[in-house]
Design an enzyme around this catalytic site. Structure first.
Site, PDB file in Angstrom:
ATOM      1  N   HIS B  12       0.828  -1.218   0.000  1.00 13.67           N
ATOM      2  CA  HIS B  12       0.000   0.000   0.000  1.00 13.67           C
ATOM      3  C   HIS B  12       0.865   1.271   0.000  1.00 13.67           C
ATOM      4  O   HIS B  12       0.565   2.244   0.684  1.00 13.67           O
ATOM      5  CB  HIS B  12      -1.000  -0.025   1.162  1.00 13.67           C
ATOM      6  CG  HIS B  12      -0.396  -0.150   2.536  1.00 13.67           C
ATOM      7  ND1 HIS B  12      -0.957  -0.911   3.532  1.00 13.67           N
ATOM      8  CD2 HIS B  12       0.722   0.395   3.076  1.00 13.67           C
ATOM      9  CE1 HIS B  12      -0.208  -0.821   4.624  1.00 13.67           C
ATOM     10  NE2 HIS B  12       0.799  -0.026   4.376  1.00 13.67           N
ATOM     11  N   HIS B  59      -1.172   4.910   9.502  1.00 15.98           N
ATOM     12  CA  HIS B  59       0.179   5.474   9.617  1.00 15.98           C
ATOM     13  C   HIS B  59       0.123   6.745  10.443  1.00 15.98           C
ATOM     14  O   HIS B  59       0.520   7.804  10.003  1.00 15.98           O
ATOM     15  CB  HIS B  59       0.768   5.737   8.244  1.00 15.98           C
ATOM     16  CG  HIS B  59       0.878   4.484   7.423  1.00 15.98           C
ATOM     17  ND1 HIS B  59      -0.194   3.908   6.802  1.00 15.98           N
ATOM     18  CD2 HIS B  59       1.936   3.687   7.140  1.00 15.98           C
ATOM     19  CE1 HIS B  59       0.190   2.812   6.168  1.00 15.98           C
ATOM     20  NE2 HIS B  59       1.474   2.654   6.354  1.00 15.98           N
ATOM     21  N   HIS B 193      10.805  -4.230   2.945  1.00 17.70           N
ATOM     22  CA  HIS B 193      11.245  -2.831   2.887  1.00 17.70           C
ATOM     23  C   HIS B 193      11.671  -2.360   4.268  1.00 17.70           C
ATOM     24  O   HIS B 193      11.182  -2.838   5.282  1.00 17.70           O
ATOM     25  CB  HIS B 193      10.188  -1.900   2.287  1.00 17.70           C
ATOM     26  CG  HIS B 193       8.903  -1.713   3.058  1.00 17.70           C
ATOM     27  ND1 HIS B 193       8.088  -2.755   3.452  1.00 17.70           N
ATOM     28  CD2 HIS B 193       8.275  -0.593   3.481  1.00 17.70           C
ATOM     29  CE1 HIS B 193       7.018  -2.272   4.072  1.00 17.70           C
ATOM     30  NE2 HIS B 193       7.102  -0.959   4.122  1.00 17.70           N
ATOM     31  N   GLU B 240       5.135  -5.825   8.205  1.00 19.56           N
ATOM     32  CA  GLU B 240       3.726  -5.585   7.831  1.00 19.56           C
ATOM     33  C   GLU B 240       3.085  -6.811   7.186  1.00 19.56           C
ATOM     34  O   GLU B 240       1.865  -6.912   7.136  1.00 19.56           O
ATOM     35  CB  GLU B 240       3.634  -4.437   6.811  1.00 19.56           C
ATOM     36  CG  GLU B 240       3.918  -3.077   7.387  1.00 19.56           C
ATOM     37  CD  GLU B 240       3.895  -1.987   6.315  1.00 19.56           C
ATOM     38  OE1 GLU B 240       4.041  -0.825   6.703  1.00 19.56           O
ATOM     39  OE2 GLU B 240       3.749  -2.289   5.104  1.00 19.56           O
TER      40      GLU B 240
END
Lengths: 132, 281
Positions: B12, B59, B193, B240
């Site tokens: 996302h 976030h 990441h 995640e």
């Protein structure tokens, strides 16, 4: 003394755990305040005065004033919050990522286009020491 | 009864949303990314889900460090788009499905998952970028969406096993709902990441490929991945991927891999995407 953590051995990584979340609470809430335009204006007008309104440590304030992105993380900042400070400075996420890795933005972008930083040689602090 | 018919996993990445919003989808850097979702858009247009359940993380847009729920479910009728510092994305507000959402709360809590009820919540790129990738730019999103927000920001995040079991509990909840609804569940975030510190930029294609392979044929192998392995092998934000396991847990044991797409880089991240259909339809 805090107990050693299993992820302490990860090189170049500050895991934002419950301890960091506690230490960095006000630093992060300061960053979050920058989501409002009037707060950004007030911060830009006098950074020190704006910071002094937050019960942060002097070291945290200095890290913000110097824009030492890694130090902010070390002192409890979280990247999703410090990114809001970066946005206030007009910096893109990739620009601060580059700064944290000691690369220029074009060097960093080039590394990503070539497939990113490989995991080999980057799993443990001992590997970073061996490579100087 | 309501039924989960398929699962979609996708990264996302906010820059993907920005590229879409700023009409950069044809630029050489972004073109392969959006091209990669063309088959997915066709697929979901055919499936026509009545509701999407989207597992994502906030976030620090709706939540902050003041309150950090491990699992939270949006029970509102509508979720406005969050302003993440550069103005809200110009996408339609997300309509919820309060009846099904509160049914999921009742069912999962009795199933011993203490999920937080959220009746007022803005949604950020974690939820809207997957909708853009799958549905493009409609005037209104084609179906109601139930957001399920997972804490993956303050460590420790929930374990892969806990996420997988929550998926199973969500499935049970859905199947005891008394309306005929066809549901697609999304797991979002990932893949490898790291956004922070001197090790930022870490990508691990091998880890990601194995994760995608196992998601279909041996999810138990993914469920067993310890936190340290995610951090070390997939980067501090790669963890995640536990959110994908909620999606996987909500599907049958036997699934068909309908489509897969993997691309490096999208900004700082390895973009991964997979569509799984229950084998028994």
């Amino acid at each position: 003394m805090p107990l050693p953590k299993e992820y302490d051995d990860l090189p170049g990584t500050t895991v934002f755990d419950a301890d960091k979340a506690r230490e960095g609470y006000h630093l992060n809430m300061f960053c979050m305040s920058l989501m409002k335009p009037e707060n950004r204006a007030s911060f830009k007008a006098d950074e020190r005065a704006y910071l002094d309104k937050w019960p942060m440590t002097e070291a945290q304030k200095q890290a913000v004033l110097k824009r030492d992105w890694n130090e902010m993380l070390y002192l409890g900042g979280n990247i999703y919050f410090t990114a809001k400070l970066a946005a206030t400075d007009g910096l893109s996420f990739q620009q601060i990522a580059a700064m944290m890795t000691g690369k220029t933005q074009p060097e960093y972008a080039e590394m990503m286009i070539k497939g990113g930083r490989p995991v080999a040689g980057n799993r443990s602090k001992s590997e970073w020491k061996n490579n100087g | 009864m309501a039924r989960i018919v398929a699962g979609v996993a996708t990264s996302h990445i906010p820059a993907v949303g920005a590229a879409w919003d700023n009409k950069k989808t044809a630029e050489p850097y972004w073109q392969p990314v959006f091209q990669g979702f063309e088959p997915s858009k066709e697929w979901i247009a055919k499936v026509k889900p009545d509701v999407c359940i989207v597992v994502y993380n906030d976030h620090m847009s709706a939540f902050s460090l003041e309150i950090v729920p491990t699992f939270a479910i949006g029970c509102a009728a509508e979720f406005p788009i969050a302003d993440e510092g550069w103005g809200p994305r110009k996408v339609p507000a997300v309509k919820g499905h309060p009846e099904l959402a509160s049914h999921i709360v009742a069912s999962t809590v009795l199933d011993e998952f203490d999920i937080t009820i959220v009746n007022k919540m803005e949604v950020d790129h974690g939820l809207t970028v997957p909708l853009t990738l799958m549905f493009g730019q409609p005037e209104e999103w084609p179906c109601p969406v139930i957001p399920i927000a997972v804490n993956v920001v303050v460590y420790p995040v929930p374990t892969g096993h806990r996420c997988y079991m929550l998926g199973k509990a969500i499935r049970e909840a859905v199947e005891s709902f008394d309306q005929d609804l066809r549901i697609v569940i999304f797991g979002t975030g990932g893949m490898s990441h790291q956004l922070q510190g001197p090790r930022a930029g870490l990508i691990n294609r091998e880890f990601d490929t194995r994760f995608l392979d196992n998601l279909t044929r041996d999810p138990a192998a993914n469920v067993r991945i310890p936190h340290l392995e995610y951090l070390r092998e997939a980067g501090s934000e790669g963890i995640e991927m536990v959110m994908w396991l909620i999606m996987r847990g909500a599907l049958d044991d036997d699934v068909r891999e309908r489509y897969r797409f993997y691309h490096v880089p999208a900004s700082n991240t390895a973009l991964g995407h997979i569509i799984l259909e229950n084998a028994r339809v």
